[in-house]
Write an enzyme that holds these catalytic residues in place. Structure first.
Site, mmCIF file in Angstrom:
data_model
loop_
_atom_site.group_PDB
_atom_site.id
_atom_site.type_symbol
_atom_site.label_atom_id
_atom_site.label_comp_id
_atom_site.label_asym_id
_atom_site.label_seq_id
_atom_site.Cartn_x
_atom_site.Cartn_y
_atom_site.Cartn_z
ATOM 1 C CG ASP A 186 -0.426 -0.220 2.358
ATOM 2 O OD1 ASP A 186 0.795 -1.005 2.626
ATOM 3 O OD2 ASP A 186 -0.872 0.165 3.739
ATOM 4 C CD GLU A 199 2.609 -1.289 7.624
ATOM 5 O OE1 GLU A 199 3.014 -1.190 8.880
ATOM 6 O OE2 GLU A 199 2.836 -0.159 6.755
ATOM 7 C CD GLU A 200 2.071 2.798 5.985
ATOM 8 O OE1 GLU A 200 1.925 3.316 7.186
ATOM 9 O OE2 GLU A 200 3.233 2.984 5.284
HETATM 10 ZN ZN ZN Z 1 4.778 3.348 6.781
HETATM 11 ZN ZN ZN Z 2 6.069 0.822 5.627
#
Ligand code: ZN
Ligand code: ZN
Length: 409
Positions: free
Chosen positions: A80, A147-148
């Protein structure tokens, strides 16, 4: 790692194709859990390599690179981008835009370097697929979305990642960071902090500013809570254990002569030790409830915004990887560092099945940038611009070395 003639080699052709892929990815970032074009691109690349694959967790893609009997290892790359207006000035900079969940339009940037992770893992897949004599076993290629926001690893696990993919004996992952390109950093044990984010809504009673006796002022209540929760770290936690409590937003009211009926703030907690985390979260709940009671206000509403899990480097598996990396990259190119207070959801993938995981960092900056007068732009900065080489080639070598340390012949 084998050094026979059949060992996977990053040829000039493969390197150029990786650069083209990286530039394309960099120019086309997508928001967390909206990585539709990125997932489609990954699927196309895996299909072209003849690697079977399936969707998992929405925009996650899992490739299964099978090569006969042997160990199974997993390697994760997150996919992402971030809502940042890119200001790097590189000729492949992003001008893409997207929509947040609430419909707000935002500029987009691969401001955390996840584009390097995708380009590297696809290249590793290509090299392994082209050198099947050099290894035996199965490599599970985990292209993880979101992930963020800490949503992606959880989404893949809930979608049955480890029911659909063969169970690995270890899960590897890596992240580009400010540091000398060509080098790798690691921390045995805790690699990164856990992170918990909450939104707290304070319920009061509104009134005219001149009639405080008719109010339950949520701003005064919030001020007491926000001040008092700083004593969790300073007065309650063993000073030899790390913890952070940050209040990042505090909103309430629309006008100076009106006491609002409600206010809200958001907070962020970082810890390494699960017991310390439990203690901090329990203290937060206690103080928030007790201050509300002291104000004569109803109990505030707590909404959990995100939970980043433990990212723990299994000491034995880490020592194995570090030994192999030192041989491949050079002793002085692999450095032990303090754990990061930043967070990652990578650790959830191995923890869910009780297998060790190892996560390391690879540098993305040249010496001129690192030794210059200016500050080095960190991940999430609009100026974060890893140099393409030797960053990407080092990511490939590190990933290949770790994988082949298990499956290499
Ligand atoms: Zn990040
Ligand atoms: Zn990252």
């Amino acid at each position: 790692m084998t050094t026979t003639a059949t060992a996977p080699q990053l040829t000039d052709d493969a390197r150029e194709q990786m650069h083209a892929l990286y530039r394309h990815l960099h120019a086309h970032p997508e928001l967390s859990m909206q990585e539709h074009a990125t997932a489609a691109l990954i699927e196309d690349e895996l299909t072209a390599l003849g690697i079977e694959h399936f969707r998992c967790g929405g925009t996650g893609v899992v490739g299964l690179l099978r090569n006969g009997d042997g160990p199974t290892v997993a390697f994760r790359a997150d996919t992402d981008g971030l809502p940042i207006a890119e200001d790097t000035g590189v000729d492949y900079a992003s001008t893409a835009t997207g929509l947040l969940e609430d419909g707000t339009p935002v500029p987009l940037m691969h401001g955390c370097g996840h584009d390097t992770h995708v380009a590297v893992l696809l290249t590793v897949a290509k090299l392994l697929a082209g050198a099947r004599e050099a290894w035996a076993g199965t490599v599970v290629l985990v292209f993880q979305p979101g992930e963020e926001t800490a949503a992606g690893a959880q989404a893949m696990l809930e979608d049955g990642l480890w029911d659909k993919a063969p169970l690995p004996e270890v899960v590897y992952g890596q992240h580009v960071m400010p540091g000398l390109a060509g080098t790798v950093q690691y921390s045995p044990g805790d690699a990164m902090a856990m992170a918990d984010s909450w939104k707290v809504v304070l319920h009061g009673k509104g009134s005219h500013a001149s009639q405080p006796q008719d109010s339950t002022d949520p701003i005064v209540l919030g001020a007491h809570i926000i001040t008092r929760i700083q004593t969790i770290v300073s007065r309650e936690i063993d000073p030899r254990r790390a913890a952070v409590v940050t209040v990042g937003t505090f909103h309430g009211g629309l006008k100076e002569n009106i006491i609002p009926a409600a206010a809200e703030f958001t907070l962020n907690v970082r810890t390494f030790d699960p017991a310390v985390r439990e203690q901090v979260l329990a203290s937060l709940r206690r103080i928030i409830a007790a201050e509300a009671a002291a104000s004569g206000a109803p109990e505030p509403t707590i909404e959990q915004l995100s939970v980043f899990p433990r990212n723990y480097n299994d000491p034995a598996a880490t020592a194995d990887v570090v030994g192999a990396l030192r041989q491949a990259l050079g002793q002085d190119r692999v450095e032990e560092v303090e754990p990061l207070m930043g967070s990652e959801d990578f650790g959830a993938l191995g923890a869910a099945i009780g297998v060790p995981s190892v996560f390391w960092l690879f540098g993305g900056h040249d010496a001129a940038t690192l030794e210059g007068d200016g500050a080095v732009p960190m991940n999430h900065s609009p100026f974060f611009a890893p140099v393409i080489e030797p960053t990407l080639s080092t990511g490939v070598r590190a990933a290949l070395t770790a994988v082949l340390s298990r499956v290499g012949r």
